[in-house]
Design a protein around this motif. Structure first.
Motif, PDB file in Angstrom:
ATOM      1  N   ARG A   1       0.854  -1.199   0.000  1.00  0.00           N
ATOM      2  CA  ARG A   1       0.000   0.000   0.000  1.00  0.00           C
ATOM      3  C   ARG A   1       0.886   1.244   0.000  1.00  0.00           C
ATOM      4  O   ARG A   1       1.633   1.501   0.945  1.00  0.00           O
TER       5      ARG A   1
ATOM      6  N   LEU B   1      -8.938   1.116  -2.116  1.00  0.00           N
ATOM      7  CA  LEU B   1      -9.679   1.154  -0.850  1.00  0.00           C
ATOM      8  C   LEU B   1     -10.814   2.162  -0.991  1.00  0.00           C
ATOM      9  O   LEU B   1     -10.560   3.322  -1.325  1.00  0.00           O
TER      10      LEU B   1
ATOM     11  N   GLU C   1     -12.655   4.396   0.750  1.00  0.00           N
ATOM     12  CA  GLU C   1     -12.549   4.970   2.090  1.00  0.00           C
ATOM     13  C   GLU C   1     -13.117   6.376   2.139  1.00  0.00           C
ATOM     14  O   GLU C   1     -12.912   7.088   3.116  1.00  0.00           O
TER      15      GLU C   1
ATOM     16  N   GLY D   1     -12.714  -0.256   3.029  1.00  0.00           N
ATOM     17  CA  GLY D   1     -11.843   0.312   4.074  1.00  0.00           C
ATOM     18  C   GLY D   1     -12.667   1.105   5.063  1.00  0.00           C
ATOM     19  O   GLY D   1     -12.710   2.328   5.063  1.00  0.00           O
ATOM     20  N   ARG D   2     -13.320   0.356   5.923  1.00  0.00           N
ATOM     21  CA  ARG D   2     -14.434   0.912   6.691  1.00  0.00           C
ATOM     22  C   ARG D   2     -14.055   2.022   7.663  1.00  0.00           C
ATOM     23  O   ARG D   2     -14.829   2.940   7.924  1.00  0.00           O
ATOM     24  N   TRP D   3     -12.857   1.944   8.236  1.00  0.00           N
ATOM     25  CA  TRP D   3     -12.549   2.915   9.300  1.00  0.00           C
ATOM     26  C   TRP D   3     -12.337   4.299   8.718  1.00  0.00           C
ATOM     27  O   TRP D   3     -12.889   5.286   9.207  1.00  0.00           O
ATOM     28  N   ASP D   4     -11.526   4.376   7.673  1.00  0.00           N
ATOM     29  CA  ASP D   4     -11.350   5.673   7.013  1.00  0.00           C
ATOM     30  C   ASP D   4     -12.686   6.179   6.500  1.00  0.00           C
ATOM     31  O   ASP D   4     -12.946   7.379   6.478  1.00  0.00           O
TER      32      ASP D   4
ATOM     33  N   MET E   1     -11.417  -4.480   7.437  1.00  0.00           N
ATOM     34  CA  MET E   1     -10.464  -4.877   8.477  1.00  0.00           C
ATOM     35  C   MET E   1     -11.138  -5.457   9.711  1.00  0.00           C
ATOM     36  O   MET E   1     -12.069  -4.866  10.246  1.00  0.00           O
TER      37      MET E   1
ATOM     38  N   TRP F   1      -9.799  -8.760   5.410  1.00  0.00           N
ATOM     39  CA  TRP F   1      -8.529  -8.272   5.947  1.00  0.00           C
ATOM     40  C   TRP F   1      -8.425  -8.633   7.422  1.00  0.00           C
ATOM     41  O   TRP F   1      -9.421  -8.484   8.155  1.00  0.00           O
TER      42      TRP F   1
ATOM     43  N   ALA G   1      -6.402   5.442  10.648  1.00  0.00           N
ATOM     44  CA  ALA G   1      -7.821   5.574  10.311  1.00  0.00           C
ATOM     45  C   ALA G   1      -8.688   5.508  11.562  1.00  0.00           C
ATOM     46  O   ALA G   1      -9.558   6.364  11.773  1.00  0.00           O
TER      47      ALA G   1
HETATM   48  O1  LIG Z   1      -7.767   1.463   5.477  1.00  0.00           O
HETATM   49  C1  LIG Z   1      -8.657   0.780   5.885  1.00  0.00           C
HETATM   50  C2  LIG Z   1      -9.761   1.187   6.713  1.00  0.00           C
HETATM   51  O2  LIG Z   1     -10.492   0.311   7.178  1.00  0.00           O
HETATM   52  O3  LIG Z   1      -9.915   2.393   6.901  1.00  0.00           O
END
Ligand SMILES: O=CC(=O)O
Ligand SMILES: CC(=O)SCCNC(=O)CCNC(=O)[C@H](O)C(C)(C)COP(=O)(O)OP(=O)(O)OC[C@H]1O[C@@H](n2cnc3c(N)ncnc32)[C@H](O)[C@@H]1OP(=O)(O)O
Length: 630
Positions: A196, A279, A281, A306-309, A366, A401, A496
């Motif tokens: 990445r 991703l 995001e 990329g759920r957190w971002d 993730m 992930w 993130a």
């Molecule tokens: O980069 C990944 C995320 O879950 O945010």
């Protein structure tokens, strides 16, 4: 084109800054201005939306994707040339992620991370140059060095891998009741190597162009990884694969596409050889999924949720809307309101065929759990992790992930049991572009919003800022109230997850979140409006707990150095009426700085620049130039 490399790094990292790599970087320098312009456009769109209180919308179907000759409607209809999925990406049930280097560690120790990754049994491993990779001193170069040594099977790496394999088997014998590695040398060939690169919004800390402008980190990361490893990867029959983070628009994807084309041409690879996952995001990207696929053409193989971002990006994009207030972070799962609709759009986008009937992959998001804690705590958390993976598999993800090598054989059975290599081409309704679709992407649902949630946000955000300053851009953390309680596991936190915590606190303070529960400790009742005073009280209390914590949870030396800086940053971020666009900016300008007074001046400089000029500071403020490379 001239490059200026900081200090004596060209000499000390000549295995990374090879002649071929420097020639390619020089050839790609013209992209620097293009990226800087794209980032200025991003900030302007954000500022305009905030000023005019407008939401992100879908693109006009008749328009062209900026930087391409592809019409938006054609992209949506799959009228573009995509990629066949290469053999070593067909089955990616589990992708692990993590940095390939450790802070302040000699190579024999630092490279252990690569050994863990490649021996883990994961189908793919995303070595991180971005959110999980610390950036103090020369970590980005150590990361590149370690990857090169491992990919070239250097004896330094092989010696470490043999040792790490024994340690991993000791753990797996006790946890899984069997060895996870039978033949370590063969096992090293199993996992697809993925890298990445840093997103377009970040600058490299070590290289500037002839004008003295910091080189975009995306150019540096992608170039060094690909140039240094493409021959070894191809000789081993492997694809060259990148993850591209934080793309906001199809126009930005087109910049990446041209950059990859230029890189391929520079080193003599046929166009489309480099494969990329993107991703998803960013809220804006979810409005342009087919368009991003089309813009990346033959390079594109799949999306990752990329759920957190993503949560952070929705919060940021809706900062102007007083009614958009996220609940406790624990409530924002993939089945929560806007998250559910985001996931649905991603799976529909990848399962729309392109011109030649190719589909793309959806890699699930993730899993932040790590199986370390009491027996009961681990059992409960692993049950949740497996259930989450099972849900994503049923919804159509081709894999998932995980954040730690110990998670690979815990989650992989979800896909092993099903047995299909992937879910390419599974039938889903085609994407539509209605107002209802757009509304679904910002759908808030009632959920707990309480003092426990606020303490969790505050405590982990402070610890995250502290870890970042120590060179750990990913760390296993939990709220201070649970230190010493082994039933509550440490979770993977990275840039993130750290950032969302502050974004949510910003919403709660500036939009007056209404608490949903009584809290006897603070005396607040359900219905109390969250305020700056409440934030200040919780921060003071949580900070005190961190100062009193044992070194296992908060390094003693950090309590007078990076922790106070993390506090200063968290306070400015959360309390400023003007929301900073990226938490990482404030952290980055303080890398390698342990002095609170210096930090305060830098934070002030950043905020003044943002408020007065509408610009971010992204360069390394400690850059010392040496003689240029021509
Ligand atoms: O980069 C990944 C995320 O879950 O945010
Ligand atoms: C939202 C997103 O962007 S997700 C993607 C980005 N995030 C990530 O990639 C996070 C990846 N995970 C990690 O970095 C780590 O697992 C952490 C920081 C969360 C936890 O690490 P630790 O606290 O060191 O865990 P632990 O003590 O169990 O590690 C044991 C060993 O495994 C190594 N290790 C742990 N996780 C990883 C990993 N993901 N990749 C490589 N090595 C790892 C550790 O470095 C340690 O090595 P050592 O024996 O040489 O000391």
């Amino acid at each position: 084109m001239t490059l200026i490399i900081r200090d004596n790094l060209q000499e000390t990292y000549k295995d990374v800054y090879t002649d071929e790599a420097l020639a390619a970087l020089s050839a790609l320098v013209p992209f620097n201005q293009r990226i800087k312009t794209a980032m200025a456009d991003r900030l302007k769109r954000r500022a305009d939306r905030q000023k005019t209180k407008t939401r992100i919308t879908f693109l006009e179907p008749e328009s062209l994707i900026p930087g391409t000759a592809i019409a938006v409607q054609d992209a949506r209809d799959g009228q573009f040339e995509g990629s066949v999925i290469p053999a070593d990406l067909q089955r990616q049930w589990i992708q692990g992620t993590g940095p390939a280097a450790k802070p302040n560690a000699p190579v024999e120790n630092s490279i252990r991370n690569v050994a863990y990754a490649l021996l883990s049994g994961a189908d793919g491993w995303m070595f991180d140059g971005e959110d999980a990779l610390g950036q103090i001193t020369t970590m980005s170069l150590d990361n590149q060095r370690n990857l090169k040594l491992a990919i070239h099977k250097d004896p330094v790496f092989l010696k470490v891998a043999e040792q790490v394999a024994q340690e991993m088997n000791r753990w797996s014998n006790s946890f899984l009741g069997r060895e996870m590695i039978t033949d370590w040398e063969t096992q090293l060939n199993f996992t697809t190597k993925i890298f990445r690169a840093r997103g377009l919004h970040l600058d490299d800390r070590h290289i500037r162009d002839a004008d003295g402008t910091a080189l975009a980190a995306s150019i540096v990361d992608a170039t060094l990884y690909v140039v240094n490893n493409h021959q070894a990867l191809q000789k081993a029959g492997s694809s060259i694969v990148l993850y591209l983070p934080k793309i906001q628009t199809a126009g930005e994807a087109a910049v990446w596409n041209d950059l990859l084309d230029a890189l391929e041409s520079q080193i003599g690879l046929p166009a489309g050889t480099i494969k990329v996952y993107v991703l998803v995001e960013q809220l804006e990207a979810t409005h342009q999924l087919m368009e991003i696929r089309a813009a990346l053409g033959k390079h594109f193989v799949g999306y990752n949720t990329g759920r957190w971002d993503y949560i952070n990006s929705v919060s940021d994009a809706m900062a102007w809307d007083k009614t958009f207030i996220n609940p406790n972070i624990e409530a924002i799962t993939m089945t929560y309101g806007y998250m559910r609709n985001y996931e649905d759009r991603v799976r529909r986008a990848v399962n729309t065929p392109d011109l030649h009937g190719n589909f793309a992959l959806w890699q699930g998001g993730m899993e932040p759990n790590i199986p370390v804690g009491s027996e009961a705590g681990v059992a409960a958390s692993m049950e949740k992790a497996v259930a989450g993976a099972g849900r994503e598999q049923r919804e159509g993800a081709s894999g998932k992930w995980v954040a730690h090598w110990k998670m690979v054989h815990i989650v992989r059975p979800v896909w092993e049991k099903v047995g299909e290599a992937n879910q390419l081409g599974r039938e889903f309704p085609r994407l539509t572009y209605t107002q209802a679709d757009a509304d679904g992407l910002i759908l808030i649902e009632p959920a707990p919003t309480d003092i426990r949630g606020a303490r969790n946000l505050v405590s982990v955000a402070l610890q995250y800022g502290n870890a970042f300053g120590q060179g750990m851009q990913a760390a296993a953390l939990k709220p201070a109230d649970f230190f010493g309680n082994d039933d509550i596991l440490y979770l993977m936190e990275d840039m993130a997850t750290g950032e969302i915590r502050l974004s949510i606190l910003w919403e709660w303070v500036h939009k007056g979140a209404v608490l949903t529960d009584d809290d006897p400790e603070t005396g607040t009742k359900a219905g109390t409006v969250f305020s700056e005073e409440l934030y200040q009280k919780l921060v003071a209390e949580e900070y005190e707990k961190l100062l009193k914590a044992a070194s296992k949870d908060v390094y003693e030396s950090s309590k007078t150095t990076t922790l106070p800086i993390a506090l200063a940053i968290a306070n400015v971020y959360t309390l400023s009426a003007v929301k900073p666009p990226w938490f990482i900016d404030l952290l980055n300008i303080n890398l390698n700085n342990l002095d609170l007074d210096v930090a305060k001046k830098r934070i002030q400089l950043y905020m003044n620049t943002l408020v007065e000029d509408g610009k971010r500071i992204t360069e390394n403020l400690d850059f010392v130039a040496t003689s240029p490379y021509v």
